[in-house]
Scaffold this active site. Structure first.
Site, PDB file in Angstrom:
ATOM      1  N   CYS A 149       0.801  -1.236   0.000  1.00 25.25           N
ATOM      2  CA  CYS A 149       0.000   0.000   0.000  1.00 25.25           C
ATOM      3  C   CYS A 149       0.835   1.287   0.000  1.00 25.25           C
ATOM      4  O   CYS A 149       0.428   2.280  -0.623  1.00 25.25           O
ATOM      5  CB  CYS A 149      -0.965  -0.019   1.181  1.00 25.25           C
ATOM      6  SG  CYS A 149      -0.268  -0.697   2.684  1.00 25.25           S
ATOM      7  N   HIS A 242      -2.132   6.556   3.930  1.00 25.34           N
ATOM      8  CA  HIS A 242      -0.687   6.546   4.183  1.00 25.34           C
ATOM      9  C   HIS A 242      -0.081   7.823   3.600  1.00 25.34           C
ATOM     10  O   HIS A 242      -0.247   8.119   2.407  1.00 25.34           O
ATOM     11  CB  HIS A 242      -0.023   5.343   3.504  1.00 25.34           C
ATOM     12  CG  HIS A 242      -0.369   4.015   4.118  1.00 25.34           C
ATOM     13  ND1 HIS A 242      -1.039   3.872   5.311  1.00 25.34           N
ATOM     14  CD2 HIS A 242      -0.083   2.749   3.702  1.00 25.34           C
ATOM     15  CE1 HIS A 242      -1.176   2.581   5.588  1.00 25.34           C
ATOM     16  NE2 HIS A 242      -0.603   1.881   4.625  1.00 25.34           N
TER      17      HIS A 242
HETATM   18  N1  LIG Z   1      -4.867  -3.307   5.149  1.00 28.33           N
HETATM   19  C1  LIG Z   1      -4.229  -2.731   4.128  1.00 28.33           C
HETATM   20  O1  LIG Z   1      -4.234  -1.493   3.991  1.00 28.33           O
HETATM   21  C2  LIG Z   1      -3.502  -3.549   3.110  1.00 28.33           C
HETATM   22  C3  LIG Z   1      -3.001  -2.898   2.002  1.00 28.33           C
HETATM   23  C4  LIG Z   1      -2.336  -3.635   1.016  1.00 28.33           C
HETATM   24  C5  LIG Z   1      -2.168  -4.988   1.156  1.00 28.33           C
HETATM   25  N2  LIG Z   1      -2.648  -5.617   2.262  1.00 28.33           N
HETATM   26  C6  LIG Z   1      -2.462  -7.078   2.333  1.00 28.33           C
HETATM   27  O2  LIG Z   1      -3.747  -7.681   2.100  1.00 28.33           O
HETATM   28  C7  LIG Z   1      -3.875  -8.885   2.872  1.00 28.33           C
HETATM   29  C8  LIG Z   1      -5.068  -8.758   3.796  1.00 28.33           C
HETATM   30  O3  LIG Z   1      -4.839  -7.675   4.694  1.00 28.33           O
HETATM   31  P1  LIG Z   1      -5.923  -7.205   5.753  1.00 28.33           P
HETATM   32  O4  LIG Z   1      -5.405  -5.930   6.265  1.00 28.33           O
HETATM   33  O5  LIG Z   1      -7.288  -7.264   5.170  1.00 28.33           O
HETATM   34  O6  LIG Z   1      -5.799  -8.371   6.857  1.00 28.33           O
HETATM   35  P2  LIG Z   1      -6.873  -8.868   7.937  1.00 28.33           P
HETATM   36  O7  LIG Z   1      -7.834  -7.785   8.261  1.00 28.33           O
HETATM   37  O8  LIG Z   1      -6.082  -9.466   9.041  1.00 28.33           O
HETATM   38  O9  LIG Z   1      -7.680 -10.062   7.166  1.00 28.33           O
HETATM   39  C9  LIG Z   1      -7.086 -11.295   6.875  1.00 28.33           C
HETATM   40  C10 LIG Z   1      -8.080 -12.228   6.206  1.00 28.33           C
HETATM   41  O10 LIG Z   1      -7.413 -13.504   5.983  1.00 28.33           O
HETATM   42  C11 LIG Z   1      -8.247 -14.550   6.471  1.00 28.33           C
HETATM   43  N3  LIG Z   1      -7.455 -15.680   6.957  1.00 28.33           N
HETATM   44  C12 LIG Z   1      -6.586 -15.715   8.024  1.00 28.33           C
HETATM   45  N4  LIG Z   1      -6.091 -16.970   8.181  1.00 28.33           N
HETATM   46  C13 LIG Z   1      -6.633 -17.732   7.202  1.00 28.33           C
HETATM   47  C14 LIG Z   1      -6.537 -19.113   6.833  1.00 28.33           C
HETATM   48  N5  LIG Z   1      -5.760 -19.968   7.522  1.00 28.33           N
HETATM   49  N6  LIG Z   1      -7.239 -19.558   5.762  1.00 28.33           N
HETATM   50  C15 LIG Z   1      -8.026 -18.718   5.056  1.00 28.33           C
HETATM   51  N7  LIG Z   1      -8.199 -17.404   5.365  1.00 28.33           N
HETATM   52  C16 LIG Z   1      -7.508 -16.924   6.416  1.00 28.33           C
HETATM   53  C17 LIG Z   1      -9.032 -13.933   7.598  1.00 28.33           C
HETATM   54  O11 LIG Z   1     -10.207 -14.726   7.823  1.00 28.33           O
HETATM   55  P3  LIG Z   1     -10.794 -15.030   9.315  1.00 28.33           P
HETATM   56  O12 LIG Z   1     -11.581 -13.802   9.705  1.00 28.33           O
HETATM   57  O13 LIG Z   1     -11.669 -16.199   9.089  1.00 28.33           O
HETATM   58  O14 LIG Z   1      -9.625 -15.283  10.205  1.00 28.33           O
HETATM   59  C18 LIG Z   1      -9.329 -12.546   7.026  1.00 28.33           C
HETATM   60  O15 LIG Z   1     -10.455 -12.628   6.190  1.00 28.33           O
HETATM   61  C19 LIG Z   1      -2.541  -9.049   3.628  1.00 28.33           C
HETATM   62  O16 LIG Z   1      -1.710  -9.908   2.920  1.00 28.33           O
HETATM   63  C20 LIG Z   1      -1.999  -7.621   3.672  1.00 28.33           C
HETATM   64  O17 LIG Z   1      -0.605  -7.594   3.806  1.00 28.33           O
HETATM   65  C21 LIG Z   1      -3.316  -4.949   3.232  1.00 28.33           C
END
Ligand SMILES: NC(=O)c1ccc[n+]([C@@H]2O[C@H](COP(=O)([O-])OP(=O)(O)OC[C@H]3O[C@@H](n4cnc5c(N)ncnc54)[C@H](OP(=O)(O)O)[C@@H]3O)[C@@H](O)[C@H]2O)c1
Length: 345
Positions: A149, A242
């Site tokens: 991001c 950001h």
């Molecule tokens: N937040 C940002 O601004 C941003 C920006 C760019 C990229 N990213 C990337 O995008 C991805 C998601 O980020 P996020 O911020 O949305 O994270 P998050 O809020 O922690 O969400 C993670 C997701 O992954 C699922 N998950 C976790 N363990 C799992 C498993 N064993 N099998 C299947 N699903 C599983 C979770 O489901 P449950 O609820 O069922 O645990 C949840 O839906 C990451 O790789 C992050 O680095 C994030």
């Protein structure tokens, strides 16, 4: 009669990025969300009973009562938007691509693979040619990724300068929002009234991804750009958006007016197609600010301001982008839209 929409699934549907994907895909002209999936902890339950919905609008009516599934290759859709935790994204996304799905990922796991495009369509759409290499590696589907991001904010603001004048050195310091850490993310006691001067692996991601994105596709591979880049990443008590401070030295010397013109020309190139600014430059040196500007262009505009001389390198400026929209879900959706336009999906 309207065109038939492409069936889409959202992996990681309960997370910060997954929720943003569901919100942005609601009534999308090309895609219809037919499947939502997350971990075993959530699978089997109804979305509205499980998700801690953080978006300002209600859960879309067709999704609220949908059952969350496991991330296994029996989902009824063609494209998968992945907002999976990077601890599990690598294996799941590979399995899905091997089984014929087109995976559009926000996770870091595949970004630096030689045969995986790391795309910002306004910069390096030609990198999509790497998809051919994945097909030769016996994948029925393929994976495309969007950058980290903060990297997206850096690349979109810096690319016009790179294109027009070349770059020798770049220093970037980030002030990254809490929502960038997902949900529930950083504990409130760690971040309220505080600054955390380390985000694991973030600096390396900015330093390597930028050089791949600015690289050239030649003979089936990406030749990385070769300027020097150093990133310092901080988590700050901001909800969304950001902010980055950038200093840079160009190969060919440029005046402030020439740099501002490069932003302007670059923006004009895309504005006519989408009606949304890719870059918006503020004359007011107190802008951009996250509260005022993260939502510009429906969250897809990178705001830039305060271009001034740097006493160490040549020039410096401030930029800002919405981390879960331009930096994640919105970035993935424009990648998928581009795939459709090019007949790749
Ligand atoms: N937040 C940002 O601004 C941003 C920006 C760019 C990229 N990213 C990337 O995008 C991805 C998601 O980020 P996020 O911020 O949305 O994270 P998050 O809020 O922690 O969400 C993670 C997701 O992954 C699922 N998950 C976790 N363990 C799992 C498993 N064993 N099998 C299947 N699903 C599983 C979770 O489901 P449950 O609820 O069922 O645990 C949840 O839906 C990451 O790789 C992050 O680095 C994030």
């Amino acid at each position: 009669m309207g065109i038939e929409k492409i069936k889409a699934g959202v992996l990681g549907c309960t997370g910060a990025v997954g929720q943003k994907l569901i919100a942005l895909l609601d009534k999308h002209p090309l895609f219809e969300v037919t499947e939502i999936a997350a971990s075993e902890r959530s699978a089997g339950s109804i979305y509205e009973n499980t998700v801690n919905w953080l978006e300002p609008n209600d859960i879309p009516g067709n999704i609220a009562g949908m059952k969350i599934k496991n991330c296994s290759p029996d989902l009824d859709c063609k494209v998968l938007f992945s907002g999976l935790d990077s601890k599990v994204a690598g294996e799941i996304e590979s399995t899905m691509a091997e089984n014929g799905y087109v995976v559009v990922s926000n996770s870091r796991n595949h970004r630096m693979f030689d045969d995986v495009p790391l795309i910002i369509p306004e910069i390096n759409a030609e990198h999509y040619k790497l998809i051919d290499a994945q097909k030769q590696n016996n994948r029925k589907g393929f994976i495309v990724t969007n950058p980290n991001c903060s990297t997206i904010v850096l690349c979109l603001s810096l690319y016009p300068v790179y294109k027009s004048f070349g770059l020798k050195k770049v220093m970037v310091t980030t002030m990254q929002a809490i929502s960038g850490a997902g949900y529930p993310g950083v504990p409130s006691l760690d971040i309220l009234g505080n600054v955390v001067p380390h985000i694991p692996d973030e600096e390396a991601k900015m330093e390597t991804e930028t050089l791949k994105i600015f690289g050239k596709y030649e003979n089936g591979k990406i030749n990385f750009a070769d300027f020097k880049i150093s990133a310092m990443c901080n988590r700050v008590p901001v909800r969304d958006g950001h902010t980055i401070s950038v200093s840079f030295e160009t190969e060919k010397k440029a005046t402030a007016d020439q740099i501002l013109n490069s932003f302007d020309e670059y923006n004009t190139e895309f504005l006519k197609d989408t009606g949304i600014d890719v870059i918006r430059y503020f004359e007011n040196p107190f802008r951009p600010q996250p509260i005022l500007d993260a939502g510009k262009g429906n969250g897809m505009t990178v705001s830039v301001g305060n271009l001034r001389e740097c006493r160490v390198l040549d020039w410096k400026y401030t930029a800002l982008g919405h981390n879960t929209i331009r930096g994640a879900a919105g970035a993935a959706i424009i990648n998928a839209e581009y795939l459709v336009k090019e007949g790749l999906l």
